[in-house]
Design a protein around this motif. Structure first.
Motif, PDB file in Angstrom:
ATOM      1  N   ASP A  15       0.837  -1.209   0.000  1.00  0.00           N
ATOM      2  CA  ASP A  15       0.000   0.000   0.000  1.00  0.00           C
ATOM      3  C   ASP A  15       0.865   1.249   0.000  1.00  0.00           C
ATOM      4  OD1 ASP A  15      -2.326  -1.494  -0.008  1.00  0.00           O
ATOM      5  OD2 ASP A  15      -2.636  -1.340   2.165  1.00  0.00           O
ATOM      6  N   THR A  16       1.918   1.233   0.797  1.00  0.00           N
ATOM      7  CA  THR A  16       2.829   2.384   0.876  1.00  0.00           C
ATOM      8  C   THR A  16       3.553   2.586  -0.442  1.00  0.00           C
ATOM      9  OG1 THR A  16       3.143   2.056   3.241  1.00  0.00           O
ATOM     10  CG2 THR A  16       4.819   3.355   2.097  1.00  0.00           C
ATOM     11  N   ALA A  18       2.673   1.543  -3.422  1.00  0.00           N
ATOM     12  CA  ALA A  18       1.717   1.922  -4.456  1.00  0.00           C
ATOM     13  C   ALA A  18       1.352   3.400  -4.386  1.00  0.00           C
ATOM     14  CB  ALA A  18       0.460   1.055  -4.347  1.00  0.00           C
ATOM     15  N   SER A  19       1.366   3.957  -3.192  1.00  0.00           N
ATOM     16  CA  SER A  19       0.992   5.367  -3.036  1.00  0.00           C
ATOM     17  C   SER A  19       2.120   6.334  -3.393  1.00  0.00           C
ATOM     18  CB  SER A  19       0.515   5.629  -1.604  1.00  0.00           C
ATOM     19  OG  SER A  19       1.596   5.564  -0.693  1.00  0.00           O
ATOM     20  N   GLU A  20       3.302   5.820  -3.620  1.00  0.00           N
ATOM     21  CA  GLU A  20       4.471   6.632  -3.991  1.00  0.00           C
ATOM     22  C   GLU A  20       4.946   6.190  -5.370  1.00  0.00           C
ATOM     23  OE1 GLU A  20       5.773   9.141  -2.272  1.00  0.00           O
ATOM     24  OE2 GLU A  20       4.432   8.891  -0.574  1.00  0.00           O
TER      25      GLU A  20
END
Length: 84
Positions: A15-16, A18-20
């Motif tokens: 999730d981390t 993918a968000s960057e």
């Protein structure tokens, strides 16, 4: 094989990542300093590489991360996380 707890950690990590969108991730595999030779792994180097590759494969196939953002490295007993 990845433990269920490891899969939970990887889901959070994915999730981390993918968000960057510019973030790239290198997964490093390690072993202890006791030499091995089994039917599956001829050396600690092969074991450590298989560990890293298993994580990368899970991140791509199960969690949908783009493979071009990931790499895997295996260090065997030659780059220990802690001394044995």
């Amino acid at each position: 094989d990845l433990a269920p707890a490891a899969k939970d950690v990887l889901a959070t990590l994915a999730d981390t990542v993918a968000s960057e969108p510019t973030l790239k991730l290198r997964v490093e595999g390690h072993t202890d300093d006791v030499p091995i030779q089994t039917g599956r792994f001829a050396s600690n180097w092969e074991l450590s590489t298989a560990r890293a590759t298993a994580v990368v494969t899970h991140l791509v196939q199960q969690l949908g991360l783009a493979p071009e953002r990931l790499s895997a490295a295996g260090y065997g007993e030659f780059h220990p996380r802690v001394p044995n």
